[in-house]
Enzyme design. Structure first.
Site, PDB file in Angstrom:
ATOM      1  N   HIS A  48       0.814  -1.222   0.000  1.00 56.52           N
ATOM      2  CA  HIS A  48       0.000   0.000   0.000  1.00 56.52           C
ATOM      3  C   HIS A  48       0.854   1.283   0.000  1.00 56.52           C
ATOM      4  O   HIS A  48       0.617   2.191  -0.784  1.00 56.52           O
ATOM      5  CB  HIS A  48      -0.936   0.020   1.203  1.00 56.52           C
ATOM      6  N   LYS A  81      -7.538   6.072  12.783  1.00 53.64           N
ATOM      7  CA  LYS A  81      -7.333   5.526  11.434  1.00 53.64           C
ATOM      8  C   LYS A  81      -7.276   6.678  10.446  1.00 53.64           C
ATOM      9  O   LYS A  81      -8.208   7.485  10.379  1.00 53.64           O
ATOM     10  CB  LYS A  81      -8.485   4.592  11.059  1.00 53.64           C
TER      11      LYS A  81
END
Ligand code: BG6
Length: 498
Positions: A252, A347
């Site tokens: 990622h 997050k």
């Protein structure tokens, strides 16, 4: 007022014949939580091929009705008639996916679905399997004569992790290529399916104002953060072998780096796009073992040892901050700071680009103070949006200045349009034969070749050992020191900007 944009697949999905989407590993969590909901959503939007059949295959004994009920459980609100219509396309066949004879029986079942003599049968094999089963399942597909082009196409989707280092990734690529051609292979990195990641391309290449300043002459540093508040949870056994560098950086974070650093492709085609990403990844400076300790900080959250499946005394990092350079004309000398961790305060996935300070300051600034360069924050999730900070004059305060922001929020700019899950976009692209958002074999091997020496460096005497940090913190303090040592700091993220 502009018309609502419509989605244009790369190729038409309709046409004669049947498209069979065969999920190998059809009784697993990925099917339940991601693939089922994504396929149903595509069905509701009328974006699946007219004659699609979805076949779950796994060892578990289950009838097709039980499979439908189980998938229904993973889907939120839906009108009964919509679900009933969709459910007609679902079936399940218990089989060992590594056994060619068992797969051949499934192949016959699928062939029976084609309408009449000579009808086309397109087959998409989705390997939602444990990584150790990729190779045997591909061998079994070949053994069952299900891999060769029929009338109709054959494609295969492979989930991550794709290998565990460059050698294993290369071996896996070679094995896949002994059965499928590269253009039939779709390696998933679900970050590429995120709308805001794709928007990075639109932002960079559909506007003329950014590209001229997108280089070392104007940019001081790049920061990429992928922070997660969750802990390792039930995935301890896998995670303890991988750690954050293999679990998040190799795929990622390096994909995000490639997209932000690459040159403009000549066209929006899979090969043009991936050629540029490959060039960017090829330019990333490989760290020598000695350089690892100067450019990497690792951490492990307190309590990691108690997670099920984690080895006692494990040194596996759950956090890392890494300083990389991209050695080419565009980026020479610009540090790319990457960080990711579990058990972080919140997050968030974001990129912050800091531009250089003005070369000469006209306006009075207090002694010892300096005017920061502009920052551009690209907020990938949550609170998707883009923020540009710049200096503004404070009214009625002489020449007093203050940082202010121009802000674009997805939920305001596109109110009423829900952001689809990444899997929805990726499944649709595989079905329409567009591999732009999938990782090519050379790209994945290059990404491993960047991460391997760093991981190897951690095993050497004198290598950095993980700092401990409390879950809910922004990682260990060492993460900030890495930047401070080079006169930088982590810039306020998207949550602060909002
Ligand atoms: C996966 C990693 O690839 O990505 C997980 O294996 C991680 O450890 C997940 O939690 C994060 O994805 P997202 O979409 O929630 O940011």
């Amino acid at each position: 007022m502009t018309a609502a944009p419509s989605y244009t697949p790369a190729r038409t999905l309709d046409g004669a014949g049947v498209t069979a989407l065969v999920i190998l590993g059809g009784s697993g969590n990925l099917t339940h939580t991601k693939l089922g909901p994504a396929l149903f959503s595509l069905y509701r939007k009328g974006r699946l091929p007219a004659n699609v059949r979805i076949v779950g295959v796994a060892r578990d004994e289950m009838s097709s009705d039980e499979f439908r009920d189980w998938l229904r459980g993973g889907i939120g609100d839906a009108a009964t008639w919509e679900w009933d219509e969709f459910a007609l396309r679902l079936s399940y066949a218990p089989a060992d996916v590594t056994n060619a004879d068992a797969l051949a029986a499934i192949g016959r079942h699928i062939a029976d679905l084609t309408p009449g003599e000579g009808g086309e049968l397109n087959c998409l094999y989705y390997l939602a399997l444990a990584p150790g089963l990729y190779e045997p399942a591909i061998t079994a597909l070949a053994g069952a004569a299900m891999a060769g082009d029929g009338p109709g196409w054959r494609r295969v989707v492979i989930e991550k992790p794709f290998g565990s280092d460059v050698r294993s990734a290369r071996r896996l690529n070679e094995h896949i290529h002994s059965v499928f051609r590269e253009e039939q292979v779709y390696r998933i990195d679900h970050y590429l399916g995120k709308e805001t990641v794709q928007n990075l391309l639109v932002f960079r290449f559909a506007n003329a104002i950014f590209e001229p300043v997108w280089n070392r002459n104007y940019i001081e540093q790049m920061q990429i953060t992928v922070a997660e508040d969750v802990l390792v949870g039930e995935r301890g056994e896998y995670y303890d072998r991988a750690g954050v560098l293999k679990d998040m950086f190799q795929n990622h974070l390096l994909q995000l780096l490639a997209l932000v650093a690459m040159d403009p492709p000549y066209a929006y085609t899979a090969d043009a796009l991936r050629n540029e990403k490959v060039k960017a990844l090829s330019s990333v400076r490989r760290l020598s073992l000695r350089e690892v300790s100067r450019n990497l900080v690792i951490g492990q959250y307190e309590g990691y040892h108690w997670e099920p499946g984690v080895a006692p005394g494990s040194q596996t990092p759950t956090y890392a901050a890494l300083r990389l350079f991209v050695d080419n004309w565009r980026w020479q000398g610009v540090p790319f700071y990457l960080r990711s961790g579990k058990g972080m305060a919140r997050k968030t996935t974001e990129m912050t680009i800091q531009f250089r300070s003005p070369p000469h300051m006209l306006f009075p600034v207090p002694d010892g103070a300096s005017i920061p360069g502009n920052t551009l924050s690209i907020c990938i999730q949550p609170n998707e949006g883009i923020h540009l900070e710049f200096q503004s004059k404070v009214p009625d305060a002489g020449l007093g200045m203050k940082s202010v922001a121009l802000e674009f929020e997805y939920d305001e700019g596109f109110a009423g349009i829900a952001l689809p899950d990444a899997y929805e976009r990726l499944l649709l692209d595989v079905l329409s034969g567009d591999a732009s958002l999938f990782t090519r074999s050379d790209e994945i091997e290059l990404a491993w070749s960047i991460i391997d020496p760093i991981v190897d460096g951690l095993d050497l005497p004198g290598a950095p050992s993980p700092y401990r940090y409390l879950p809910g913190m922004d990682g260990p303090p060492g993460g900030a020191e890495l930047l401070a040592n080079h006169g930088h700091r982590w810039l306020p993220g998207c949550a602060e900007a909002r």
